[in-house]
Design a protein around this motif. Structure first.
Motif, PDB file in Angstrom:
ATOM      1  N   ARG A  16       0.860  -1.190   0.000  1.00  8.88           N
ATOM      2  CA  ARG A  16       0.000   0.000   0.000  1.00  8.88           C
ATOM      3  C   ARG A  16       0.888   1.229   0.000  1.00  8.88           C
ATOM      4  O   ARG A  16       1.935   1.254   0.636  1.00  8.88           O
ATOM      5  CB  ARG A  16      -0.910   0.013   1.229  1.00  8.88           C
ATOM      6  CG  ARG A  16      -1.921  -1.140   1.151  1.00  8.88           C
ATOM      7  CD  ARG A  16      -2.997  -1.051   2.161  1.00  8.88           C
ATOM      8  NE  ARG A  16      -3.839   0.118   1.952  1.00  8.88           N
ATOM      9  CZ  ARG A  16      -4.787   0.468   2.801  1.00  8.88           C
ATOM     10  NH1 ARG A  16      -4.983  -0.223   3.887  1.00  8.88           N
ATOM     11  NH2 ARG A  16      -5.527   1.528   2.575  1.00  8.88           N
ATOM     12  N   ARG A  17       0.465   2.242  -0.704  1.00  9.73           N
ATOM     13  CA  ARG A  17       1.203   3.507  -0.732  1.00  9.73           C
ATOM     14  C   ARG A  17       1.099   4.178   0.634  1.00  9.73           C
ATOM     15  O   ARG A  17       0.019   4.305   1.190  1.00  9.73           O
ATOM     16  CB  ARG A  17       0.654   4.418  -1.810  1.00  9.73           C
ATOM     17  CG  ARG A  17       0.916   3.918  -3.220  1.00  9.73           C
ATOM     18  CD  ARG A  17       0.311   4.856  -4.240  1.00  9.73           C
ATOM     19  NE  ARG A  17       0.769   6.228  -4.079  1.00  9.73           N
ATOM     20  CZ  ARG A  17       1.770   6.787  -4.756  1.00  9.73           C
ATOM     21  NH1 ARG A  17       2.399   6.082  -5.655  1.00  9.73           N
ATOM     22  NH2 ARG A  17       2.104   8.032  -4.541  1.00  9.73           N
ATOM     23  N   LYS A  41       3.977  14.959  -0.544  1.00  6.00           N
ATOM     24  CA  LYS A  41       4.313  14.682  -1.951  1.00  6.00           C
ATOM     25  C   LYS A  41       5.564  15.472  -2.356  1.00  6.00           C
ATOM     26  O   LYS A  41       6.471  14.921  -2.997  1.00  6.00           O
ATOM     27  CB  LYS A  41       3.139  15.047  -2.862  1.00  6.00           C
ATOM     28  CG  LYS A  41       3.388  14.739  -4.308  1.00  6.00           C
ATOM     29  CD  LYS A  41       2.200  15.120  -5.171  1.00  6.00           C
ATOM     30  CE  LYS A  41       2.539  14.870  -6.625  1.00  6.00           C
ATOM     31  NZ  LYS A  41       1.609  15.500  -7.521  1.00  6.00           N
TER      32      LYS A  41
END
Length: 123
Positions: free
Chosen positions: A9-10, A24
């Protein structure tokens, strides 16, 4: 969440919405610089408030992975919030006597506050 459910999973899906843009940008910087980078974000936590963490990351030699070290800083963040609130107390009330929480003893006081408190002790 169970560790088995975390595989493949990210990590970004666990970052709280307000911190996702910064996270990000952090990852982009890590992969671009290949140097150790650090950031602080809030992680979503099932059944509780967010978990504040400090993340240190470095991209692998082949650029395919990004090992991270995550440190829980939730308590430190709470202390910072309390300190800011306490620092503002005299500014909001230039003649403060006492501020008290139900979970703690008096946290800011003046000598004037002790006289009424002493009277209460004798009642």
């Amino acid at each position: 969440m169970e560790r088995a459910r975390l595989v493949s999973r990210r990590f970004g899906v666990f970052v709280a919405e307000p911190d996702r843009t910064g996270f990000k940008a952090f990852l982009e910087k890590v992969f671009a610089s290949q140097a150790k980078e650090e950031c602080e974000v809030a992680l979503l936590k099932e059944g509780a408030g967010p978990l504040n963490v400090h993340i240190t990351a470095t991209v692998s030699q082949d650029g395919q992975e990004c090992p991270v070290m995550i440190e829980d800083i939730t308590e430190r963040k709470q202390v910072e919030t309390d300190t800011k609130r306490l620092a503002s107390f005299p500014m909001l009330n230039p003649r403060p006597i006492v501020e008290q929480r139900f979970s703690r003893y008096a946290i800011l006081s003046r000598d004037l506050a002790y006289k009424p408190v002493e009277k209460l002790k004798t009642i």
